[in-house]
Design an enzyme around this catalytic site. Sequence first.
Site, mmCIF file in Angstrom:
data_model
loop_
_atom_site.group_PDB
_atom_site.id
_atom_site.type_symbol
_atom_site.label_atom_id
_atom_site.label_comp_id
_atom_site.label_asym_id
_atom_site.label_seq_id
_atom_site.Cartn_x
_atom_site.Cartn_y
_atom_site.Cartn_z
ATOM 1 N N LYS A 67 42.890 50.701 52.855
ATOM 2 C CA LYS A 67 42.004 49.976 51.943
ATOM 3 C C LYS A 67 41.237 48.963 52.768
ATOM 4 O O LYS A 67 41.816 48.190 53.531
ATOM 5 C CB LYS A 67 42.770 49.261 50.841
ATOM 6 C CG LYS A 67 41.824 48.519 49.880
ATOM 7 C CD LYS A 67 42.532 47.930 48.690
ATOM 8 C CE LYS A 67 43.226 46.630 49.020
ATOM 9 N NZ LYS A 67 43.733 45.940 47.819
ATOM 10 N N MET A 219 53.246 36.408 42.600
ATOM 11 C CA MET A 219 52.272 37.442 42.956
ATOM 12 C C MET A 219 51.020 36.914 43.645
ATOM 13 O O MET A 219 50.174 37.692 44.068
ATOM 14 C CB MET A 219 51.859 38.200 41.690
ATOM 15 C CG MET A 219 53.027 38.784 40.893
ATOM 16 S SD MET A 219 54.084 39.884 41.853
ATOM 17 C CE MET A 219 52.946 41.188 42.260
ATOM 18 N N GLY A 220 50.877 35.599 43.785
ATOM 19 C CA GLY A 220 49.629 35.062 44.297
ATOM 20 C C GLY A 220 49.598 34.794 45.789
ATOM 21 O O GLY A 220 48.529 34.664 46.374
#
Length: 321
Positions: A67, A219-220
Amino acid sequence: MIIVPERAIAGLISPADCFTAVEKVFGSMARKSAYNFPVIREAIGHADALYGFKSGFDRESLALGLKSGGFWPGNIDKGLTNHQSTVFLFDADSGRCRAAVGGNLLTALRTAAASAVSIKYLARPDARVLGMIGAGHQSTFQLKAALDQRPFEKVIGWNIEPAALERLASVAKERGLPFESVDLDQLGRQADVIITITSSFEPILKAAQVRPGTHLACMGTDTKGKQEVEAELVAAATVFTDEIAQSITIGEAQHAVGRGLLSADGIVEIGAVINRTDPGRRSDDEITLFDGTGVGLQDLAVASAVVDLAVARGIAIDVDL
């Protein structure tokens, strides 16, 4: 080469499809059948942008690729999302480029799927109150995915700008659940599951605010220096992650490890719980924490699923490279 443009993604893949893809690749990682290559992430010195690559290979699914993308903070003024990315998949047998897939929505869906996987395997079965810290663009994806994992009865939230919590309140209303804006002390007292999804470089949630039995999905934090929760809270929890190497260098665990409060040996890959080689939560009083750093294999897994769906439905764009 197959092209699946960004505009087609929403009509092709569901959150449930992404959950399955991410769950499978985490299991493959824990079996050492899949591995991520070193991450490249650089400030390019233009437009305040961060740009990089995440890549890897899964020998079970034969997903191979990368990606490419990053964060352009000025995009919002151009009517674009700040995060921009594209996934490139390669044929593992020949090396030919198999597909190029729009990666913006996929990144949001795979990030939400990762925290949902952690809730499935680590949250107490009787969890009923979901707490959200952060109310940015990604927060609604996190909330929707989490609500599919437990019969939550209430959603509570905190954000540095309280007005932004309206987007979370709207999601809760769609699901028929009450929503309440609370302070951090109240959030810690009430929530059985807490998702943090901010871009903070200072700890927001403290160890003293979290009660026994809570599951946290952090999650950050995906960059050196970022931090959402106090290092003492990480040290007090049983820590699980997508990839240990990233957890201790760019994830939430970096600060606890750096201060000697936690060792890499004390962190468990979530895939080991999925594969049942680790028991996961051991008691109702245990605080569990999932450090979701975001790995390239997640992107390859969901992009591969999208390509398969596009081909099956006859909407894949096939071009000669």
